[in-house]
Design a protein around this motif. Structure first.
Motif, PDB file in Angstrom:
ATOM      1  N   GLY A   1      53.007  42.622  72.289  1.00 60.93           N
ATOM      2  CA  GLY A   1      53.278  41.805  71.108  1.00 60.93           C
ATOM      3  C   GLY A   1      53.189  42.609  69.825  1.00 60.93           C
ATOM      4  N   TYR A   2      52.152  43.425  69.710  1.00 58.89           N
ATOM      5  CA  TYR A   2      51.993  44.247  68.499  1.00 58.89           C
ATOM      6  C   TYR A   2      53.196  45.169  68.308  1.00 58.89           C
ATOM      7  CZ  TYR A   2      46.989  43.070  69.126  1.00 58.89           C
ATOM      8  OH  TYR A   2      45.795  42.444  69.305  1.00 58.89           O
ATOM      9  N   LEU A   3      53.644  45.792  69.409  1.00 55.70           N
ATOM     10  CA  LEU A   3      54.760  46.731  69.326  1.00 55.70           C
ATOM     11  C   LEU A   3      56.046  46.024  68.912  1.00 55.70           C
ATOM     12  CD1 LEU A   3      54.087  48.875  72.526  1.00 55.70           C
ATOM     13  CD2 LEU A   3      53.987  49.678  70.163  1.00 55.70           C
ATOM     14  N   LEU A   4      56.304  44.871  69.505  1.00 53.35           N
ATOM     15  CA  LEU A   4      57.539  44.143  69.212  1.00 53.35           C
ATOM     16  C   LEU A   4      57.527  43.514  67.825  1.00 53.35           C
ATOM     17  CD1 LEU A   4      57.959  42.484  72.709  1.00 53.35           C
ATOM     18  CD2 LEU A   4      59.484  44.190  71.719  1.00 53.35           C
ATOM     19  N   TYR A   5      56.377  43.065  67.406  1.00 47.82           N
ATOM     20  CA  TYR A   5      56.241  42.438  66.091  1.00 47.82           C
ATOM     21  C   TYR A   5      56.194  43.483  64.982  1.00 47.82           C
ATOM     22  CZ  TYR A   5      54.387  39.236  62.523  1.00 47.82           C
ATOM     23  OH  TYR A   5      54.203  38.481  61.386  1.00 47.82           O
ATOM     24  N   GLY A   6      55.740  44.674  65.330  1.00 46.12           N
ATOM     25  CA  GLY A   6      55.667  45.758  64.357  1.00 46.12           C
ATOM     26  C   GLY A   6      54.293  45.994  63.787  1.00 46.12           C
ATOM     27  N   LYS A   7      53.361  45.112  64.094  1.00 40.73           N
ATOM     28  CA  LYS A   7      51.981  45.258  63.652  1.00 40.73           C
ATOM     29  C   LYS A   7      51.116  44.281  64.435  1.00 40.73           C
ATOM     30  CE  LYS A   7      52.631  42.037  59.776  1.00 40.73           C
ATOM     31  NZ  LYS A   7      52.506  41.849  58.306  1.00 40.73           N
TER      32      LYS A   7
END
Length: 242
Positions: free
Chosen positions: A184-190
């Motif tokens: 999730g962090y990777l796809l959301y960008g943070k």
């Protein structure tokens, strides 16, 4: 991630709405990555079993429809004259609209625990994908679902389950609680705490057998469930008696 605390039951509805709004842009890719694209087959199964259970179904309601994956699948069946997708999050629904463009589908903002806009016995089919564990009162939600179902109608619920056999649980928990939020962090960008909420919300959600019992206690009949990937996900099928 280990320090994450779930919101209280009182704060949960607004917490879920606001935070799903925030991650809507990454949600579809997040589901693909964390399930290795298997969620698509599970959602196909939900729609297929719902239509098998009520072959002459004319109407369907997809609750907590999110970005419209199940809603769009329902919309492809010509016998369904009425298809409604309902979700708490306006931003999630904004990603559902392109999936049902040109179809006779009504997407609305609403609360799965309070379906007052629908009369008793309005739908042949009610579906829900990974949404039941997000409601603050599970039994109230199930009672509303049963109310809006027609006699002989079916409810199909897809959500997380408990891994079977138990010796696999340690591996499943490591993936679910440690790796899934990172996707999730990777796809959301943070970093965003909603990607921690999603696995942690499973802690207070009933296991397969318990949910089956709850559905029966609420008044559903012919309740059964299907495990996917050793119970990492599970679908329950429940009928409303004639």
């Amino acid at each position: 991630m280990n320090q994450y605390q779930l919101p209280s039951q009182e704060k949960k509805p607004e917490y879920v709405r606001q935070n799903f709004d925030g991650i809507a842009k990454a949600y579809d890719r997040f589901n693909d990555w964390n399930s290795f694209f298997l969620h698509r087959k599970w959602k196909d199964w939900v729609v297929r079993k719902a239509l098998e259970a009520v072959p002459n179904a004319k109407s369907a309601l997809d609750l907590c429809c999110g970005t419209g994956d199940i809603t769009s699948r329902l919309s492809k069946h010509p016998n369904l004259e009425t298809v409604v997708g309902l979700d708490f999050s306006e931003q999630m629904l904004s990603y559902a609209f392109p999936k049902v463009e040109g179809k006779q589908v009504n997407l609305i903002v609403g609360d799965a625990m309070d379906l007052k806009q629908f009369a008793d016995g309005s739908f042949d089919i009610v579906t829900m994908g990974f949404g039941l564990r997000n409601v603050s009162d599970l039994r109230l939600c199930l009672k509303e679902i049963k109310r809006v179902l027609k006699e002989g109608g079916v409810y199909v619920n897809l959500d997380v389950g408990r891994v079977r056999p138990r010796f696999l649980k340690v591996f499943a928990d490591f993936y679910f609680f440690k790796i899934v939020p990172l996707f999730g962090y990777l796809l959301y960008g943070k970093q965003n705490e909603m990607f921690d909420y999603l696995p942690h919300s499973s802690k207070t959600y009933p296991d397969q057998e318990t949910l089956k019992t709850i559905l029966e206690e609420v008044g559903f009949t012919n309740v059964w469930f299907q495990n996917f990937v050793f119970g990492n996900a599970v679908a329950h099928v429940a009928k409303k008696a004639n």
